[in-house]
Enzyme design. Structure first.
Site, PDB file in Angstrom:
ATOM      1  N   ASN A 162       0.931  -1.230   0.059  1.00  0.00           N
ATOM      2  CA  ASN A 162      -0.069  -0.007  -0.149  1.00  0.00           C
ATOM      3  C   ASN A 162       0.934   1.418   0.011  1.00  0.00           C
ATOM      4  OD1 ASN A 162       0.813   0.755   2.725  1.00  0.00           O
ATOM      5  ND2 ASN A 162      -0.165  -1.131   3.368  1.00  0.00           N
ATOM      6  N   LYS A 194       9.061 -17.309 -10.005  1.00  0.00           N
ATOM      7  CA  LYS A 194       8.537 -16.327 -10.822  1.00  0.00           C
ATOM      8  C   LYS A 194       7.542 -16.572 -11.692  1.00  0.00           C
ATOM      9  CE  LYS A 194       9.832 -12.289 -13.863  1.00  0.00           C
ATOM     10  NZ  LYS A 194      10.638 -11.734 -14.589  1.00  0.00           N
ATOM     11  N   ASP A 222      -4.504  -6.552   5.006  1.00  0.00           N
ATOM     12  CA  ASP A 222      -5.484  -7.377   5.558  1.00  0.00           C
ATOM     13  C   ASP A 222      -5.373  -8.667   5.047  1.00  0.00           C
ATOM     14  OD1 ASP A 222      -6.678  -5.722   7.375  1.00  0.00           O
ATOM     15  OD2 ASP A 222      -7.633  -4.324   6.033  1.00  0.00           O
ATOM     16  N   PHE A 275      -4.635   3.439  14.556  1.00  0.00           N
ATOM     17  CA  PHE A 275      -5.035   4.292  13.670  1.00  0.00           C
ATOM     18  C   PHE A 275      -5.952   3.793  12.920  1.00  0.00           C
ATOM     19  CE2 PHE A 275      -1.910   7.945  12.965  1.00  0.00           C
ATOM     20  CZ  PHE A 275      -1.227   7.866  14.276  1.00  0.00           C
TER      21      PHE A 275
END
Ligand code: PMT
Length: 410
Positions: free
Chosen positions: A211, A290, A280, A324
């Site tokens: 993120n 890969k 999450d 938070f």
């Protein structure tokens, strides 16, 4: 402006070494932060930098002479010592450190230092052998024991051509030390566990889900707690910020690793602040090789990660727990729900849809939700300022938590 330095008088003592030129940048940064800078220079420092440069940058007269009638009436070494909120010596040579350690006052700077009762910050810079010499190390120990804040020199190529310790610390580090010296140590001895940054959930060895968290908010909290005297453990996801000095740093990548690090440190913590943006979900069955475009059309299946905050909430005991909330809508509703569900004492909610708040910017605007029903909001502030507000809130909770703990049956 920096609220920690705004309107504070910093007396900057400059002693003579090649790092003197870096003192000019320090003066500039301090004045930009809103501090009043008053410079005192030794005769050797004046061989490296002109007083005029420092006078122009500081917008104040520079003290260079002890026995000069004009300077003494206009500046006055005792007035300078009294005006100081902090006395900073940067760069500090081996010679000036020896004088400070032995109370020698034979020029304007050392006389100001002897007459000054404000916090003393010393940023040494010298040749590596001079730094390592037992005399310098003994003087350093004496000064530390007397409460001086030492900003340790860095290591690397030195101006003298040698390699090793002795390079003046970065301006940023010196400013942090000055700010720390001015901050009341209201959290002395309190143990903080702070999480910061994003997590990375591997898809294969070269790709991951993550993120936009930069870690700036969490690192600001860690620095602010440390300035107030707290003992800080920082659990950090991958960020490109410099590791803060003087605290325990545990680097993690995935949410699972962050969970394990936090749970492992729980018994050593009085306050836990979860400012990290934890994924999450992890990728179920991440590939060990890969993924090849030609060979596969992969679908990514997700599996829930542990909810670290909820896990800490269950084992909270008498600790103060701060979460938070990163929200894009219905901020109050979600923050109040999370506060209750996670058994936290305080939730700090930010609107991450804004361009000037939340992820990867230097500013933030937050709303504070306390378990006792209090609610507060800040305007748009720097993340350092937000960190101070969060710590004020934590401090308001500490006596209550301690009181409850004292009422607990043995
Ligand atoms: O790092 P910056 O770029 O400075 O950005 C700061 C920030 C936006 C990341 C920060 O201010 C912030 O909002 N952090 C929390 C981000 C988040 O994950 O919020 P959330 O509402 O999804 O989670 C609620 C709380 O649960 C958070 O305290 C989070 O750390 C915690 N959590 C979430 C998921 C999970 N699996 N475990 C958790 O502990």
């Amino acid at each position: 402006m920096d609220p920690r330095l705004e309107n504070r008088t910093i007396v900057l003592g400059i002693s003579g070494g090649i790092a003197c030129y870096k003192a000019c940048e320090l003066v500039r940064r301090l004045t930009q932060a809103g501090a009043q800078v008053r410079v005192a220079m030794t005769a050797s420092a004046r061989q490296f930098v002109q007083p005029m440069t420092l006078q122009t940058l500081s917008m104040n007269p520079v003290a260079t002479e002890l026995f000069d009638l004009t300077q003494e009436s206009e500046i006055g070494h005792i007035n300078l010592a009294r005006a100081a909120d902090a006395l900073v010596i940067a760069p500090a040579t081996a010679n000036i450190m020896a004088k400070l350690a032995h109370g020698i006052a034979d020029d304007v700077l050392t006389t100001v230092a002897l007459a000054c009762t404000a916090p003393l910050v010393i940023a040494p810079a010298m040749n590596v052998q001079m730094w390592r010499h037992v005399a310098t190390q003994t003087n350093l120990k004496t000064l530390r024991e007397r409460g001086a804040h030492i900003v340790d020199p860095g290591a690397g190529d030195l101006a003298c051509g040698e390699v090793g310790e002795g390079r003046l610390a970065e301006t940023e580090q010196i400013i942090e030390a000055i700010a720390a010296s001015l901050t009341p140590r209201s959290l002395q001895g309190v143990r903080f566990l702070i999480t910061a940054g994003p997590t990375r959930e591997p898809v294969d060895p070269v790709r991951y889900l993550t993120n936009r968290s930069s870690g700036k908010m969490g690192y600001a909290l860690a620095r602010a707690a440390q300035r107030r005297g707290a003992q800080v453990t920082l659990v950090s996801g991958p960020v490109s910020l410099a590791p803060p000095a003087g605290m325990k740093l545990i680097k993690v990548e995935t949410a699972r690793e962050m969970h394990d690090a936090v749970m492992g440190e729980l018994d050593n913590s009085d306050v836990i602040i979860k400012s990290a943006a934890v994924a999450d979900f992890a990728v179920a069955g991440a590939s060990e090789k890969k993924l090849k475009r030609r060979e596969t059309q992969p679908t990514i299946e997700l599996t829930p990660n542990p909810d670290i905050l909820a896990a800490v909430g269950k084992k909270k005991g008498q600790r103060v727990l701060v979460g938070f909330a990163a929200e894009t809508h219905d901020l109050k509703k979600y923050a109040r729900e999370k506060l209750r569900e996670k058994n936290a004492d305080l939730f700090v909610a930010n609107d991450v849809a804004r361009a000037d708040a939340g992820f990867d910017v230097d500013t933030n605007q937050v709303e504070l939700f306390f378990a006792d029903g209090r609610e507060e909001s800040t305007g748009l502030l720097s993340k350092d300022q937000v960190a101070e507000r969060v710590l004020d809130a934590v401090e308001s909770l500490l006596p209550e938590i301690h009181r409850r703990s004292n009422e607990m049956p043995a």
